[in-house]
Design an enzyme around this catalytic site. Structure first.
Site, PDB file in Angstrom:
ATOM      1  N   ASP A 171      -0.009  -4.230   5.990  1.00 31.99           N
ATOM      2  CA  ASP A 171      -0.698  -3.895   7.217  1.00 31.99           C
ATOM      3  C   ASP A 171      -2.206  -4.322   7.371  1.00 31.99           C
ATOM      4  O   ASP A 171      -2.980  -3.814   7.834  1.00 31.99           O
ATOM      5  CB  ASP A 171      -0.595  -2.280   7.111  1.00 31.99           C
ATOM      6  CG  ASP A 171       0.780  -1.510   7.532  1.00 31.99           C
ATOM      7  OD1 ASP A 171       1.677  -2.336   7.779  1.00 31.99           O
ATOM      8  OD2 ASP A 171       0.856  -0.393   7.544  1.00 31.99           O
ATOM      9  N   HIS A 210       0.782  -1.173   0.004  1.00 31.83           N
ATOM     10  CA  HIS A 210       0.054   0.069  -0.015  1.00 31.83           C
ATOM     11  C   HIS A 210       0.993   1.160   0.116  1.00 31.83           C
ATOM     12  O   HIS A 210       1.959   1.147   0.088  1.00 31.83           O
ATOM     13  CB  HIS A 210      -0.985   0.070   1.026  1.00 31.83           C
ATOM     14  CG  HIS A 210      -0.354   0.130   2.687  1.00 31.83           C
ATOM     15  ND1 HIS A 210       0.320  -0.951   2.961  1.00 31.83           N
ATOM     16  CD2 HIS A 210      -0.520   0.747   3.498  1.00 31.83           C
ATOM     17  CE1 HIS A 210       0.552  -0.524   4.301  1.00 31.83           C
ATOM     18  NE2 HIS A 210       0.340   0.599   4.709  1.00 31.83           N
ATOM     19  N   ASP A 253       6.109   4.580   4.997  1.00 28.36           N
ATOM     20  CA  ASP A 253       6.852   3.386   5.552  1.00 28.36           C
ATOM     21  C   ASP A 253       6.745   1.991   4.794  1.00 28.36           C
ATOM     22  O   ASP A 253       7.277   1.015   5.081  1.00 28.36           O
ATOM     23  CB  ASP A 253       6.388   3.048   7.010  1.00 28.36           C
ATOM     24  CG  ASP A 253       4.932   2.585   7.286  1.00 28.36           C
ATOM     25  OD1 ASP A 253       3.980   3.171   6.551  1.00 28.36           O
ATOM     26  OD2 ASP A 253       4.821   2.190   8.290  1.00 28.36           O
ATOM     27  N   HIS A 254       6.176   2.044   3.599  1.00 25.57           N
ATOM     28  CA  HIS A 254       6.059   0.969   2.794  1.00 25.57           C
ATOM     29  C   HIS A 254       6.714   1.049   1.298  1.00 25.57           C
ATOM     30  O   HIS A 254       7.009   0.252   0.678  1.00 25.57           O
ATOM     31  CB  HIS A 254       4.596   0.597   2.663  1.00 25.57           C
ATOM     32  CG  HIS A 254       3.843   0.059   4.145  1.00 25.57           C
ATOM     33  ND1 HIS A 254       3.959  -1.590   4.443  1.00 25.57           N
ATOM     34  CD2 HIS A 254       3.614   0.651   5.050  1.00 25.57           C
ATOM     35  CE1 HIS A 254       3.441  -1.405   5.805  1.00 25.57           C
ATOM     36  NE2 HIS A 254       3.437  -0.257   6.288  1.00 25.57           N
ATOM     37  N   HIS A 267       5.015  -5.037  10.394  1.00 22.81           N
ATOM     38  CA  HIS A 267       5.418  -4.275  11.408  1.00 22.81           C
ATOM     39  C   HIS A 267       5.556  -5.260  12.585  1.00 22.81           C
ATOM     40  O   HIS A 267       4.985  -6.441  12.692  1.00 22.81           O
ATOM     41  CB  HIS A 267       4.306  -3.288  12.089  1.00 22.81           C
ATOM     42  CG  HIS A 267       4.059  -2.134  11.135  1.00 22.81           C
ATOM     43  ND1 HIS A 267       4.938  -0.790  11.370  1.00 22.81           N
ATOM     44  CD2 HIS A 267       3.524  -1.855   9.962  1.00 22.81           C
ATOM     45  CE1 HIS A 267       4.650  -0.102  10.364  1.00 22.81           C
ATOM     46  NE2 HIS A 267       3.864  -0.689   9.671  1.00 22.81           N
ATOM     47  N   HIS A 280      -7.605  -1.478   5.760  1.00 23.67           N
ATOM     48  CA  HIS A 280      -6.534  -0.489   6.449  1.00 23.67           C
ATOM     49  C   HIS A 280      -6.313   0.787   5.308  1.00 23.67           C
ATOM     50  O   HIS A 280      -6.262   2.050   5.730  1.00 23.67           O
ATOM     51  CB  HIS A 280      -5.139  -1.072   6.154  1.00 23.67           C
ATOM     52  CG  HIS A 280      -3.956  -0.198   6.786  1.00 23.67           C
ATOM     53  ND1 HIS A 280      -3.746   0.200   8.018  1.00 23.67           N
ATOM     54  CD2 HIS A 280      -2.892   0.006   6.136  1.00 23.67           C
ATOM     55  CE1 HIS A 280      -2.726   1.095   8.271  1.00 23.67           C
ATOM     56  NE2 HIS A 280      -2.188   0.964   6.896  1.00 23.67           N
ATOM     57  N   HIS A 301       1.357   3.926   2.083  1.00 26.64           N
ATOM     58  CA  HIS A 301       2.028   4.590   2.882  1.00 26.64           C
ATOM     59  C   HIS A 301       3.363   4.808   3.004  1.00 26.64           C
ATOM     60  O   HIS A 301       4.157   3.841   2.739  1.00 26.64           O
ATOM     61  CB  HIS A 301       1.519   3.963   4.519  1.00 26.64           C
ATOM     62  CG  HIS A 301       0.190   4.148   4.681  1.00 26.64           C
ATOM     63  ND1 HIS A 301      -0.538   3.386   5.604  1.00 26.64           N
ATOM     64  CD2 HIS A 301      -0.610   5.166   4.389  1.00 26.64           C
ATOM     65  CE1 HIS A 301      -1.650   3.949   5.475  1.00 26.64           C
ATOM     66  NE2 HIS A 301      -1.873   4.991   4.926  1.00 26.64           N
TER      67      HIS A 301
HETATM   68 FE    FE Z   1       2.811   0.655   7.922  1.00 25.83          FE
HETATM   69 ZN    ZN Z   2       0.113   1.526   6.569  1.00 26.35          ZN
END
Ligand code: FE
Ligand code: ZN
Length: 254
Positions: A132, A55, A59-60, A170, A113, A57
């Protein structure tokens, strides 16, 4: 032969790498950063073939541009997210198959999410890269999708073989265990697992991947039929979606 390696980065993210020793192709799943991936590839003498994003975000996808610049790799992401993920070459949707050598990586769309979230299932490695959507003893927060969508997404994951290894994005396991225990304190398997997790974390070790079988026994979001969870929510007669929605709300306020 497929080999999987996970790099802990940022606060609690994992970047997973999937390498096929026959074709020598390598995929990286959700590169939050480029640098740790580049260093690892160099150390192992692996060439990066593709990025798979679950996805949009940061942090991905944070490492997408730099990895693409340095390696010329191919970027695969959900069709829904192709405009908000950097450098996408191939937009995929539910039921698509992406090849790493001879290995088929199945794309499953799992909104909840985010609306475009997808997960990557690799039957030949018994591995699911679930971003996530699912965490050990937890699930993603509803940032864009509805509880109904996320519940449907979790059900498709629950239907995979019980020996599937879930490579979550995570390390949230220890906090998730505390919530799970609050919801289902009488679950002996959960109690034992919470102790194991605490021990692993104390030694600085990862709790990922997690077996689907273990999630079915301990993850409250997979256990909406548990009489104890239902009794604690005072929802003994409710349908599964109602229980799931109530659990997700409890976790948001935990
Ligand atoms: Fe994440
Ligand atoms: Zn996320």
């Amino acid at each position: 032969m497929l080999e999987i390696h996970s790099l802990p980065v940022l606060q609690d993210n994992y970047i997973h790498l999937l390498h096929d020793s026959v074709s020598k192709q390598t995929a990286v799943i959700d590169p939050a950063l480029a640098e740790p991936v580049v260093q690892f590839l160099e150390k192992r003498q692996w060439q990066l073939t593709m990025i798979l994003n679950t996805h949009h975000h940061y942090d991905h996808v944070g490492g997408n541009s730099e990895l693409k610049r340095q390696t010329g790799c191919h970027v695969v992401a959900s069709l829904v997210d192709q405009t908000r993920i950097p450098n996408v070459n191939q937009a995929v949707t539910d039921g698509d198959c992406v090849f790493l050598g001879d290995h088929c990586i199945h794309v499953m769309l799992t909104p909840g999410h985010t609306l475009g979230h997808c997960v990557y299932y690799v039957p030949t490695a018994s591995a699911l890269f679930c971003g996530d959507t699912v965490f050990a003893m937890g699930c993603g927060r509803l940032l864009e999708g509805s509880a109904e969508q996320l519940w449907a997404s979790l059900q498709t994951i629950m239907a995979l073989p019980k020996t599937t290894l879930l490579y979550c994005a995570h390390e949230y396991t220890q906090a998730n265990a505390r919530f799970a225990l609050q919801r289902e304190p009488g679950n002996q398997v959960l109690q034992d697992r919470a102790l194991q997790v605490a021990e692993l974390r104390q030694q600085g070790l990862p709790t990922i991947p997690t077996l689907l079988k273990d999630e079915l026994a301990t993850n409250p979001f997979f256990r909406v039929d548990s009489p104890e969870i239902r009794a604690n929510l005072q929802l003994t007669q409710a349908d599964q979606l109602t229980v799931f929605t109530a659990l997700r709300l409890c976790k948001d306020n935990f």
